[in-house]
Design a protein around this motif. Structure first.
Motif, PDB file in Angstrom:
ATOM      1  N   ASP A 255     -13.382 -36.047 -34.581  1.00 27.23           N
ATOM      2  CA  ASP A 255     -13.522 -36.561 -32.743  1.00 27.23           C
ATOM      3  C   ASP A 255     -11.929 -37.084 -32.871  1.00 27.23           C
ATOM      4  OD1 ASP A 255     -15.634 -36.246 -31.733  1.00 27.23           O
ATOM      5  OD2 ASP A 255     -16.281 -38.431 -32.721  1.00 27.23           O
ATOM      6  N   TRP A 256     -11.045 -37.586 -33.566  1.00 24.03           N
ATOM      7  CA  TRP A 256      -9.803 -38.300 -33.025  1.00 24.03           C
ATOM      8  C   TRP A 256      -8.206 -37.332 -33.269  1.00 24.03           C
ATOM      9  CZ3 TRP A 256      -8.487 -42.606 -32.127  1.00 24.03           C
ATOM     10  CH2 TRP A 256      -8.695 -43.913 -32.340  1.00 24.03           C
ATOM     11  N   TYR A 257      -9.040 -35.659 -33.840  1.00 20.98           N
ATOM     12  CA  TYR A 257      -7.627 -34.757 -33.768  1.00 20.98           C
ATOM     13  C   TYR A 257      -8.377 -33.723 -32.479  1.00 20.98           C
ATOM     14  CZ  TYR A 257      -5.434 -30.110 -35.078  1.00 20.98           C
ATOM     15  OH  TYR A 257      -4.072 -29.266 -34.814  1.00 20.98           O
ATOM     16  N   ALA A 258      -9.402 -34.083 -31.855  1.00 22.26           N
ATOM     17  CA  ALA A 258      -9.559 -33.626 -30.629  1.00 22.26           C
ATOM     18  C   ALA A 258      -9.693 -34.087 -29.533  1.00 22.26           C
ATOM     19  CB  ALA A 258     -11.465 -32.975 -30.011  1.00 22.26           C
ATOM     20  N   LEU A 259      -9.602 -35.332 -29.918  1.00 20.58           N
ATOM     21  CA  LEU A 259      -8.841 -36.564 -28.456  1.00 20.58           C
ATOM     22  C   LEU A 259      -7.301 -36.515 -28.504  1.00 20.58           C
ATOM     23  CD1 LEU A 259      -8.949 -38.709 -26.986  1.00 20.58           C
ATOM     24  CD2 LEU A 259      -9.049 -40.570 -28.944  1.00 20.58           C
ATOM     25  N   ALA A 260      -6.347 -36.281 -29.412  1.00 20.58           N
ATOM     26  CA  ALA A 260      -5.464 -35.897 -29.618  1.00 20.58           C
ATOM     27  C   ALA A 260      -4.927 -34.610 -28.823  1.00 20.58           C
ATOM     28  CB  ALA A 260      -5.445 -36.159 -31.049  1.00 20.58           C
ATOM     29  N   ILE A 261      -4.982 -33.470 -28.960  1.00 14.06           N
ATOM     30  CA  ILE A 261      -4.869 -32.833 -28.414  1.00 14.06           C
ATOM     31  C   ILE A 261      -5.715 -32.664 -26.850  1.00 14.06           C
ATOM     32  CG2 ILE A 261      -5.841 -30.185 -27.754  1.00 14.06           C
ATOM     33  CD1 ILE A 261      -4.592 -30.562 -29.890  1.00 14.06           C
ATOM     34  N   SER A 262      -6.560 -33.608 -26.090  1.00 15.08           N
ATOM     35  CA  SER A 262      -7.436 -34.076 -24.916  1.00 15.08           C
ATOM     36  C   SER A 262      -5.938 -34.485 -23.927  1.00 15.08           C
ATOM     37  CB  SER A 262      -8.220 -34.378 -25.519  1.00 15.08           C
ATOM     38  OG  SER A 262      -9.462 -33.299 -25.912  1.00 15.08           O
ATOM     39  N   VAL A 263      -5.325 -35.649 -25.425  1.00 10.53           N
ATOM     40  CA  VAL A 263      -4.690 -36.520 -24.886  1.00 10.53           C
ATOM     41  C   VAL A 263      -3.076 -35.497 -24.268  1.00 10.53           C
ATOM     42  CG1 VAL A 263      -1.985 -38.735 -24.773  1.00 10.53           C
ATOM     43  CG2 VAL A 263      -5.570 -38.111 -25.259  1.00 10.53           C
ATOM     44  N   TRP A 264      -2.487 -34.655 -25.048  1.00  8.15           N
ATOM     45  CA  TRP A 264      -1.648 -33.334 -24.795  1.00  8.15           C
ATOM     46  C   TRP A 264      -2.602 -33.192 -23.864  1.00  8.15           C
ATOM     47  CZ3 TRP A 264      -1.701 -28.616 -23.973  1.00  8.15           C
ATOM     48  CH2 TRP A 264      -0.372 -27.975 -24.048  1.00  8.15           C
ATOM     49  N   GLU A 265      -3.032 -32.324 -23.477  1.00  9.01           N
ATOM     50  CA  GLU A 265      -4.033 -31.351 -22.139  1.00  9.01           C
ATOM     51  C   GLU A 265      -3.483 -32.908 -20.812  1.00  9.01           C
ATOM     52  OE1 GLU A 265      -7.764 -29.866 -19.919  1.00  9.01           O
ATOM     53  OE2 GLU A 265      -7.343 -29.732 -22.537  1.00  9.01           O
ATOM     54  N   LEU A 266      -3.961 -33.957 -20.899  1.00 12.12           N
ATOM     55  CA  LEU A 266      -3.712 -35.252 -19.705  1.00 12.12           C
ATOM     56  C   LEU A 266      -2.192 -35.095 -19.535  1.00 12.12           C
ATOM     57  CD1 LEU A 266      -4.601 -37.787 -18.165  1.00 12.12           C
ATOM     58  CD2 LEU A 266      -4.553 -38.847 -20.678  1.00 12.12           C
ATOM     59  N   TYR A 267      -1.401 -35.386 -20.185  1.00 11.00           N
ATOM     60  CA  TYR A 267      -0.278 -35.446 -20.184  1.00 11.00           C
ATOM     61  C   TYR A 267       0.853 -33.997 -19.556  1.00 11.00           C
ATOM     62  CZ  TYR A 267       0.569 -39.872 -21.553  1.00 11.00           C
ATOM     63  OH  TYR A 267       0.843 -41.882 -20.889  1.00 11.00           O
ATOM     64  N   THR A 268       0.052 -33.152 -20.214  1.00  8.79           N
ATOM     65  CA  THR A 268       0.869 -31.750 -19.594  1.00  8.79           C
ATOM     66  C   THR A 268      -0.090 -31.001 -18.420  1.00  8.79           C
ATOM     67  OG1 THR A 268      -0.490 -30.112 -21.649  1.00  8.79           O
ATOM     68  CG2 THR A 268       2.182 -31.621 -22.024  1.00  8.79           C
ATOM     69  N   GLY A 269      -0.914 -31.082 -18.336  1.00 10.52           N
ATOM     70  CA  GLY A 269      -1.923 -30.989 -17.439  1.00 10.52           C
ATOM     71  C   GLY A 269      -2.514 -29.161 -17.130  1.00 10.52           C
ATOM     72  N   LYS A 270      -2.421 -29.272 -18.598  1.00  9.14           N
ATOM     73  CA  LYS A 270      -1.942 -27.352 -19.591  1.00  9.14           C
ATOM     74  C   LYS A 270      -3.231 -27.383 -20.492  1.00  9.14           C
ATOM     75  CE  LYS A 270       2.884 -26.354 -19.606  1.00  9.14           C
ATOM     76  NZ  LYS A 270       3.746 -25.848 -20.010  1.00  9.14           N
TER      77      LYS A 270
END
Length: 274
Positions: A212-227
């Motif tokens: 879950d934490w790993y997937a959350l980190a990728i999700s936050v990356w998406e939040l900050y990049t919009g990609k």
């Protein structure tokens, strides 16, 4: 069609399947009257399991029995469930009413919202903190794992709080590990999204907090990049091969240094080459 397995008594908040749907000449369940679609789950280019708006609620049908239990276990960490969609089956008269869907609060998908705040740094920080908070509470207060963390599975609810949805890959942390394999077979597989998973994630291995934490980190990356992570890779097997080598997202695209290093730390803990 999955075989119905349990009886249910109609309660306030429940909706009868026969009031909304019917079987068309092709054998598919469709609304009797046109209903607005709130969202769809995309799978190999086909839209599956539409979520409809009906009388001010979100209606999700063809829900596996596991998801009913996990949505209840999630408590306030999940979008509010107001009731169930109940259906009768003429081929199973002994079952009377069966739960086949969820009646939920309508929320705004976070995956859509983050596209509107690409230049608003304070709002991205607030959203990030709420995403982290709800996952932490799910783990520590509800003692369960979501199993498919991604922006599409966060909703902004009517009280403006961010909560999780789509718990069909969830599990209680104290559930015996040996039950997971038979459960996956019984459900015909579990759903998790490869773009957000670490190199070790496999269908027959029960999800953990670290997943879950790993997937959350990728999700936050998406939040900050919009990609979308790995948006240039469309083939499922190619994507799986890519993540199994430890390849991950480009962290240089996250301009906020504190967030970038938070993401990097978690990805490295998942054995990514970050």
């Amino acid at each position: 069609m999955r075989t119905p397995t349990s009886n249910a008594e109609q309660q306030p908040g429940d909706i009868l399947w026969d009031d909304i749907f019917h079987i068309n000449p092709c054998g598919f369940a469709v609304p009797k009257n046109p209903l607005p679609e709130l969202s769809t789950h995309e799978s190999r280019g086909f839209s599956l399991d539409p979520i409809y708006e009906y009388k001010g609620f979100a209606i999700k049908c063809d829900v596996p029995y596991r998801e009913f239990d996990m949505a209840k276990l999630a408590g306030d960490c999940g979008v509010k469930v107001h009731g169930y969609v109940l259906r009768t089956y003429k081929d199973y008269p002994e079952l009377q009413l069966c739960r086949v869907g969820l009646v939920m609060e309508i929320g705004r998908p976070l995956a859509d919202y983050i596209k509107t705040i690409s230049d608003i740094e304070p709002e991205k920080l607030r959203v990030k903190n709420e995403m982290i908070s709800v996952v932490e509470r799910l783990h520590t207060e509800r003692r369960m794992v979501h199993g498919d963390i991604k922006p599409a599975n966060f909703l902004i609810c009517q009280d403006s709080k961010i909560r999780l949805c789509d718990f069909k890959s969830g599990r209680p942390e104290d559930e015996p590990v040996e039950l997971w394999g038979p459960l996956v077979d019984d459900l015909g597989g579990t759903a998790f999204t490869d773009r957000y998973q670490n190199k070790h994630r496999e269908q027959y291995v029960p999800p953990t907090r670290n997943d879950d934490w790993y997937a959350l980190a990728i999700s936050v990356w998406e939040l900050y990049t919009g990609k979308t992570p790995f948006e240039s890779i469309s083939d499922t097997e190619e994507l799986r091969d890519h993540r199994r080598t430890g390849q991950t997202v480009d962290l240089t695209e996250v301009k906020d240094s504190e967030t970038r290093e938070w993401i990097r730390k978690i990805l490295r803990e998942g054995d990514a080459l970050a």
